[in-house]
Motif scaffolding. Structure first.
Motif, PDB file in Angstrom:
ATOM      1  N   VAL A  10       0.840  -1.201   0.000  1.00 56.21           N
ATOM      2  CA  VAL A  10       0.000   0.000   0.000  1.00 56.21           C
ATOM      3  C   VAL A  10       0.873   1.248   0.000  1.00 56.21           C
ATOM      4  CG1 VAL A  10      -1.626   1.343   1.396  1.00 56.21           C
ATOM      5  CG2 VAL A  10      -2.004  -1.096   1.053  1.00 56.21           C
ATOM      6  N   ILE A  11       1.948   1.247   0.790  1.00 59.73           N
ATOM      7  CA  ILE A  11       2.857   2.399   0.815  1.00 59.73           C
ATOM      8  C   ILE A  11       3.496   2.599  -0.558  1.00 59.73           C
ATOM      9  CG2 ILE A  11       5.042   3.250   1.766  1.00 59.73           C
ATOM     10  CD1 ILE A  11       4.197   2.023   4.450  1.00 59.73           C
ATOM     11  N   GLY A  12       3.923   1.523  -1.189  1.00 53.91           N
ATOM     12  CA  GLY A  12       4.528   1.624  -2.518  1.00 53.91           C
ATOM     13  C   GLY A  12       3.563   2.165  -3.552  1.00 53.91           C
ATOM     14  N   ILE A  13       2.325   1.685  -3.510  1.00 56.70           N
ATOM     15  CA  ILE A  13       1.314   2.167  -4.458  1.00 56.70           C
ATOM     16  C   ILE A  13       1.041   3.652  -4.229  1.00 56.70           C
ATOM     17  CG2 ILE A  13      -1.138   1.972  -5.042  1.00 56.70           C
ATOM     18  CD1 ILE A  13      -0.828  -1.066  -4.544  1.00 56.70           C
ATOM     19  N   LEU A  14       0.962   4.073  -2.967  1.00 61.29           N
ATOM     20  CA  LEU A  14       0.728   5.489  -2.679  1.00 61.29           C
ATOM     21  C   LEU A  14       1.882   6.358  -3.151  1.00 61.29           C
ATOM     22  CD1 LEU A  14      -0.889   5.312   0.867  1.00 61.29           C
ATOM     23  CD2 LEU A  14      -2.000   5.842  -1.307  1.00 61.29           C
ATOM     24  N   ILE A  15       3.115   5.866  -3.031  1.00 66.31           N
ATOM     25  CA  ILE A  15       4.274   6.634  -3.509  1.00 66.31           C
ATOM     26  C   ILE A  15       4.211   6.785  -5.019  1.00 66.31           C
ATOM     27  CG2 ILE A  15       6.778   6.528  -3.804  1.00 66.31           C
ATOM     28  CD1 ILE A  15       6.925   5.375  -0.977  1.00 66.31           C
ATOM     29  N   ILE A  16       3.850   5.721  -5.721  1.00 66.44           N
ATOM     30  CA  ILE A  16       3.775   5.782  -7.189  1.00 66.44           C
ATOM     31  C   ILE A  16       2.670   6.738  -7.623  1.00 66.44           C
ATOM     32  CG2 ILE A  16       3.179   4.427  -9.229  1.00 66.44           C
ATOM     33  CD1 ILE A  16       4.642   2.075  -7.885  1.00 66.44           C
ATOM     34  N   ILE A  17       1.496   6.636  -6.999  1.00 66.73           N
ATOM     35  CA  ILE A  17       0.382   7.524  -7.346  1.00 66.73           C
ATOM     36  C   ILE A  17       0.738   8.974  -7.014  1.00 66.73           C
ATOM     37  CG2 ILE A  17      -2.000   8.118  -6.745  1.00 66.73           C
ATOM     38  CD1 ILE A  17      -2.534   5.121  -6.438  1.00 66.73           C
ATOM     39  N   GLY A  18       1.401   9.175  -5.872  1.00 70.53           N
ATOM     40  CA  GLY A  18       1.826  10.526  -5.508  1.00 70.53           C
ATOM     41  C   GLY A  18       2.819  11.104  -6.502  1.00 70.53           C
ATOM     42  N   GLY A  19       3.695  10.271  -7.028  1.00 67.97           N
ATOM     43  CA  GLY A  19       4.645  10.733  -8.039  1.00 67.97           C
ATOM     44  C   GLY A  19       3.947  11.177  -9.311  1.00 67.97           C
ATOM     45  N   PHE A  20       2.945  10.413  -9.739  1.00 69.51           N
ATOM     46  CA  PHE A  20       2.179  10.814 -10.919  1.00 69.51           C
ATOM     47  C   PHE A  20       1.433  12.115 -10.678  1.00 69.51           C
ATOM     48  CE2 PHE A  20       2.438   6.307 -12.326  1.00 69.51           C
ATOM     49  CZ  PHE A  20       2.929   6.547 -13.598  1.00 69.51           C
ATOM     50  N   ILE A  21       0.820  12.238  -9.499  1.00 69.25           N
ATOM     51  CA  ILE A  21       0.077  13.461  -9.186  1.00 69.25           C
ATOM     52  C   ILE A  21       1.019  14.660  -9.143  1.00 69.25           C
ATOM     53  CG2 ILE A  21      -1.229  14.628  -7.364  1.00 69.25           C
ATOM     54  CD1 ILE A  21      -2.528  11.922  -6.761  1.00 69.25           C
ATOM     55  N   TYR A  22       2.195  14.494  -8.539  1.00 68.72           N
ATOM     56  CA  TYR A  22       3.156  15.596  -8.489  1.00 68.72           C
ATOM     57  C   TYR A  22       3.641  15.967  -9.890  1.00 68.72           C
ATOM     58  CZ  TYR A  22       7.349  18.274  -7.705  1.00 68.72           C
ATOM     59  OH  TYR A  22       8.293  19.251  -7.748  1.00 68.72           O
ATOM     60  N   GLY A  23       3.872  14.973 -10.739  1.00 69.86           N
ATOM     61  CA  GLY A  23       4.308  15.258 -12.101  1.00 69.86           C
ATOM     62  C   GLY A  23       3.277  16.027 -12.892  1.00 69.86           C
ATOM     63  N   ILE A  24       2.010  15.648 -12.759  1.00 72.45           N
ATOM     64  CA  ILE A  24       0.939  16.361 -13.449  1.00 72.45           C
ATOM     65  C   ILE A  24       0.808  17.773 -12.896  1.00 72.45           C
ATOM     66  CG2 ILE A  24      -1.561  16.397 -13.803  1.00 72.45           C
ATOM     67  CD1 ILE A  24      -1.398  13.301 -13.820  1.00 72.45           C
ATOM     68  N   TYR A  25       0.855  17.899 -11.571  1.00 68.49           N
ATOM     69  CA  TYR A  25       0.755  19.208 -10.915  1.00 68.49           C
ATOM     70  C   TYR A  25       1.895  20.122 -11.336  1.00 68.49           C
ATOM     71  CZ  TYR A  25       1.101  22.444  -6.917  1.00 68.49           C
ATOM     72  OH  TYR A  25       1.212  23.542  -6.133  1.00 68.49           O
ATOM     73  N   ASP A  26       3.123  19.585 -11.383  1.00 69.32           N
ATOM     74  CA  ASP A  26       4.284  20.390 -11.739  1.00 69.32           C
ATOM     75  C   ASP A  26       4.223  20.817 -13.200  1.00 69.32           C
ATOM     76  OD1 ASP A  26       6.812  21.565 -11.112  1.00 69.32           O
ATOM     77  OD2 ASP A  26       7.767  19.953 -12.240  1.00 69.32           O
ATOM     78  N   SER A  27       3.833  19.902 -14.088  1.00 72.32           N
ATOM     79  CA  SER A  27       3.768  20.261 -15.502  1.00 72.32           C
ATOM     80  C   SER A  27       2.648  21.254 -15.765  1.00 72.32           C
ATOM     81  CB  SER A  27       3.576  19.015 -16.360  1.00 72.32           C
ATOM     82  OG  SER A  27       2.333  18.425 -16.094  1.00 72.32           O
ATOM     83  N   TYR A  28       1.560  21.169 -15.008  1.00 74.70           N
ATOM     84  CA  TYR A  28       0.455  22.125 -15.174  1.00 74.70           C
ATOM     85  C   TYR A  28       0.895  23.537 -14.811  1.00 74.70           C
ATOM     86  CZ  TYR A  28      -3.930  24.546 -14.163  1.00 74.70           C
ATOM     87  OH  TYR A  28      -4.946  25.450 -14.125  1.00 74.70           O
ATOM     88  N   PHE A  29       1.565  23.692 -13.680  1.00 75.08           N
ATOM     89  CA  PHE A  29       1.984  25.026 -13.267  1.00 75.08           C
ATOM     90  C   PHE A  29       3.168  25.516 -14.086  1.00 75.08           C
ATOM     91  CE2 PHE A  29      -0.527  24.155  -9.448  1.00 75.08           C
ATOM     92  CZ  PHE A  29      -1.267  25.327  -9.426  1.00 75.08           C
TER      93      PHE A  29
END
Length: 51
Positions: A10-29
């Motif tokens: 579960v921790i690994g899955i959350l880290i991967i999902i968080g990485g995708f969310i951060y990448g989308i957030y960073d590219s958007y801004f």
């Protein structure tokens, strides 16, 4: 699977999902041209190349 394996998966899955969310957030801004460290570095590099 033991309880520890479930917890680590579960921790690994959350880290991967968080990485995708951060990448989308960073590219958007970055696309909007707001001042982030990457955006300011790229704009300063472009201005020095133009001169």
């Amino acid at each position: 699977m033991t309880i520890f394996e479930h917890i680590f998966s579960v921790i690994g899955i959350l880290i991967i999902i968080g990485g995708f969310i951060y990448g989308i957030y960073d590219s958007y801004f970055e696309g909007k041209g707001t001042s982030s460290s990457k955006a300011s570095a790229s704009t300063s590099a472009q201005t020095t190349d133009a001169v």
